[in-house]
Design a protein around this motif. Structure first.
Motif, mmCIF file in Angstrom:
data_model
loop_
_atom_site.group_PDB
_atom_site.id
_atom_site.type_symbol
_atom_site.label_atom_id
_atom_site.label_comp_id
_atom_site.label_asym_id
_atom_site.label_seq_id
_atom_site.Cartn_x
_atom_site.Cartn_y
_atom_site.Cartn_z
ATOM 1 N N VAL B 177 -5.848 7.739 -2.172
ATOM 2 C CA VAL B 177 -5.482 6.371 -1.794
ATOM 3 C C VAL B 177 -5.703 5.438 -2.993
ATOM 4 O O VAL B 177 -4.899 4.553 -3.270
ATOM 5 C CB VAL B 177 -6.282 5.900 -0.570
ATOM 6 C CG1 VAL B 177 -5.934 4.456 -0.233
ATOM 7 C CG2 VAL B 177 -6.007 6.794 0.623
ATOM 8 N N ASN B 180 -2.926 5.537 -5.619
ATOM 9 C CA ASN B 180 -1.653 4.888 -5.320
ATOM 10 C C ASN B 180 -1.469 3.580 -6.073
ATOM 11 O O ASN B 180 -0.545 3.435 -6.854
ATOM 12 C CB ASN B 180 -1.507 4.681 -3.821
ATOM 13 C CG ASN B 180 -0.261 3.892 -3.476
ATOM 14 O OD1 ASN B 180 -0.288 2.685 -3.383
ATOM 15 N ND2 ASN B 180 0.843 4.596 -3.341
ATOM 16 N N ASP B 181 -2.330 2.603 -5.847
ATOM 17 C CA ASP B 181 -2.117 1.325 -6.528
ATOM 18 C C ASP B 181 -3.417 0.709 -7.049
ATOM 19 O O ASP B 181 -3.411 -0.406 -7.543
ATOM 20 C CB ASP B 181 -1.389 0.332 -5.617
ATOM 21 C CG ASP B 181 -2.151 0.074 -4.328
ATOM 22 O OD1 ASP B 181 -3.295 0.546 -4.224
ATOM 23 O OD2 ASP B 181 -1.614 -0.593 -3.436
ATOM 24 N N GLY B 182 -4.527 1.429 -6.919
ATOM 25 C CA GLY B 182 -5.785 0.942 -7.463
ATOM 26 C C GLY B 182 -6.339 -0.286 -6.768
ATOM 27 O O GLY B 182 -7.269 -0.914 -7.265
ATOM 28 N N GLN B 183 -5.781 -0.638 -5.612
ATOM 29 C CA GLN B 183 -6.263 -1.827 -4.912
ATOM 30 C C GLN B 183 -7.336 -1.494 -3.882
ATOM 31 O O GLN B 183 -8.112 -2.368 -3.502
ATOM 32 C CB GLN B 183 -5.094 -2.546 -4.215
ATOM 33 C CG GLN B 183 -4.048 -3.056 -5.181
ATOM 34 C CD GLN B 183 -4.594 -4.156 -6.084
ATOM 35 O OE1 GLN B 183 -5.077 -5.172 -5.631
ATOM 36 N NE2 GLN B 183 -4.534 -3.932 -7.378
ATOM 37 N N TYR B 184 -7.352 -0.257 -3.425
ATOM 38 C CA TYR B 184 -8.381 0.190 -2.471
ATOM 39 C C TYR B 184 -9.764 0.031 -3.118
ATOM 40 O O TYR B 184 -9.925 0.360 -4.300
ATOM 41 C CB TYR B 184 -8.087 1.656 -2.107
ATOM 42 C CG TYR B 184 -9.114 2.360 -1.275
ATOM 43 C CD1 TYR B 184 -9.733 1.732 -0.188
ATOM 44 C CD2 TYR B 184 -9.473 3.685 -1.547
ATOM 45 C CE1 TYR B 184 -10.669 2.403 0.585
ATOM 46 C CE2 TYR B 184 -10.405 4.368 -0.772
ATOM 47 C CZ TYR B 184 -10.991 3.713 0.281
ATOM 48 O OH TYR B 184 -11.924 4.382 1.041
ATOM 49 N N PHE B 185 -10.730 -0.477 -2.341
ATOM 50 C CA PHE B 185 -12.076 -0.662 -2.881
ATOM 51 C C PHE B 185 -12.633 0.649 -3.450
ATOM 52 O O PHE B 185 -13.329 0.638 -4.456
ATOM 53 C CB PHE B 185 -13.029 -1.163 -1.791
ATOM 54 C CG PHE B 185 -13.056 -2.660 -1.671
ATOM 55 C CD1 PHE B 185 -12.019 -3.332 -1.046
ATOM 56 C CD2 PHE B 185 -14.109 -3.387 -2.190
ATOM 57 C CE1 PHE B 185 -12.036 -4.712 -0.931
ATOM 58 C CE2 PHE B 185 -14.129 -4.777 -2.084
ATOM 59 C CZ PHE B 185 -13.096 -5.429 -1.453
ATOM 60 N N ARG B 220 -8.516 1.830 4.773
ATOM 61 C CA ARG B 220 -7.531 2.624 4.025
ATOM 62 C C ARG B 220 -8.023 4.055 3.824
ATOM 63 O O ARG B 220 -7.259 4.916 3.389
ATOM 64 C CB ARG B 220 -7.240 1.989 2.653
ATOM 65 C CG ARG B 220 -6.297 0.804 2.761
ATOM 66 C CD ARG B 220 -5.574 0.524 1.465
ATOM 67 N NE ARG B 220 -4.436 1.418 1.268
ATOM 68 C CZ ARG B 220 -3.639 1.370 0.209
ATOM 69 N NH1 ARG B 220 -3.853 0.492 -0.733
ATOM 70 N NH2 ARG B 220 -2.633 2.207 0.098
#
Ligand code: HEM
Ligand code: SF4
Ligand code: FES
Lengths: 160, 253
Positions: B177, B180-185, B220
């Motif tokens: 996860v 994917n976009d590095g936004q997940y904590f 997430r």
């Protein structure tokens, strides 16, 4: 290397030819995506929690609904061979099976749609791709739920 | 009783513990090429040594341009997490004999973070998520450290597992996860939030839970267990994340 300067003692010449000069600098490595002032603030709320809970709760109910559905349709009382217009009409004459199928339709569609929303979030990397895939998903979901609901409520066993 | 002949054979074998190992390293230097390439190095090395020793041998004797982070060399500082034979590990805690030295040993930077050079990645997004969960003691009234803050051993036990984190990023960079976009904590930030959320002396659990209730927070997590497998400290990372999820639900409803 076109330089004629003598390097300081102890420092050897740089190995190999450098591709880059002051006029032709090395490529800038893009800063990784960070939470800046531009990223939306309103990313908190209980929607994701509700979605997470819904997946688990609807899953539990779906076990009963789907297994019951499969048993009745495909296994019990002669299996698939018995399914026909008359069989469906007979079942939908009872409000119990109407509610069963309606619940199964709504839960499976919302569960499946939310599951695919997760998959899109996990796999689509560009914001555009996400938007389009989700647009397609939501359209298909709303269409299927409305059509299914309409059929269950307006089903006419005497249709010619 | 061993015969003298056997003794001699054994002694000879013991004299040279060295074997030839191939290190296949993912090299990247933006000043030379925009693409990363694999480069093979062949070393004579004792298989009881660690991957980090192999990297040192390469850097010191073969190719000084090889770039990687390491500091303590003993599994404490968390600076040398890398992808070794496809799995995130600390180079300083991985013995060569344990990862099949018959075949080339692949060494890559951890995934999901921008590679700066060779095995060095930009850790900023990782530490950003860490800072976001406020990884420090917060108390409502008495902020000055006037006296010891006492705690029963059971209360200490509650979050013992998550105190062991060394912030190596092995877990976060093993999470699909996060890739994917590095936004997940990411698991590491959640582990470090867990360490304070379940600390009886801390009073900001509610705030931290709210932070992790984010769109890119605990929800997430897809429970893939990559983080638990990757953690060199043996922290039950996925379990810690599940406990935070549970706290979010039970503390509200
Ligand atoms: C039979 C009982 C079912 C149970 C117990 C169940 C349970 C679950 C649970 C707990 C999740 C969440 C996984 C996660 O968050 O990581 C999930 C995901 C999902 N479910 Fe179901 N489900 C059932 C039936 C269905 C049906 C009938 C559909 C299709 C309409 C479906 C489609 C999906 C999809 C697409 C996902 C997302 C996959 C993913 O997150 O990796 N499920 N299911
Ligand atoms: S939880 Fe484990 S793998 Fe993750 S940063 Fe901490 S020590 Fe490293
Ligand atoms: S060098 Fe410090 S943890 Fe490996």
């Amino acid at each position: 290397m076109s330089t004629t300067e003598t390097p300081a003692p102890g420092i050897g010449p740089v190995e190999g030819e450098s591709l880059y000069t002051v006029d032709n600098p090395a490529p800038l490595i893009e800063a990784p995506r960070q939470r800046t002032k531009k990223t939306p603030k309103s990313t908190r709320g209980n929607f994701e929690m509700a979605a997470w809970l819904f997946m688990r709760l609807s899953g539990i109910v779906l076990v009963v609904l789907v297994i019951g559905h499969l048993l009745i349709q495909l296994v019990l009382d002669g299996g698939v061979s018995k399914i026909g217009f008359a069989f469906v009409a007979g079942r939908w004459a009872s409000p119990f099976w109407q509610v069963w199928d309606l619940l199964m339709l709504w839960l499976a569609m919302l569960h499946g749609a939310n599951g695919l929303r997760t998959v899109i979030n996990d796999y689509a990397e560009r914001a555009d791709t996400r938007l389009w895939l989700k647009g397609l998903l939501y359209t298909a979901t709303v269409f299927t739920i409305l059509l299914g609901t309409l059929v269950i409520f307006t089903f006419d066993p005497n249709i010619r | 009783m061993a015969t003298p002949v056997l003794d001699k054979v054994e002694a000879e074998a013991a004299e040279s513990p060295y074997i030839t190992v191939t290190f296949r390293i993912r090299r990247f230097n933006p000043e030379v090429s925009a693409d990363a390439v694999w480069e093979d190095f062949h070393l004579e090395i004792d298989p009881k040594e660690r991957v980090l020793d192999g990297l040192h041998k390469i850097k010191w004797d073969l190719d000084g341009t090889l770039t990687f982070r390491r500091s303590c060399a003993h599994g404490i500082c968390g600076s040398d997490a890398m992808r070794i034979n496809g799995k995130n590990r600390l180079a300083c805690k991985t013995l060569i004999k344990d990862i099949n030295p018959e075949k080339p040993i692949t060494v890559e930077p951890i995934k999901g973070l921008t590679v700066l050079k060779d095995l060095v990645v930009d850790m900023e997004p990782f530490f950003q998520a860490y800072r976001d969960v406020m990884p420090f003691l917060i108390t409502k009234d008495t902020n000055e450290p006037t006296r010891e803050r006492l705690q029963s051993s059971e209360d200490r036990e509650r979050f013992d597992d998550t105190t062991k984190c060394i912030l190596c990023a092995a877990c976060t960079s093993s999470c699909p996860v996060f890739w994917n976009d590095g936004q997940y904590f990411g698991p590491a930030a959640i582990v470090n939030a867990h360490r304070f959320i379940f600390d009886s002396r801390d009073e900001a659990a509610e705030q931290r839970l709210e932070i992790l209730n984010d769109r890119d927070g605990v929800w997430r997590c897809r429970t893939t267990f990559n983080c638990t497998d990757a953690c060199p400290r043996g922290i039950e990372v996925t379990k810690a994340i599940a406990e935070v999820k549970k706290a979010l639900i039970t503390r509200r409803y």
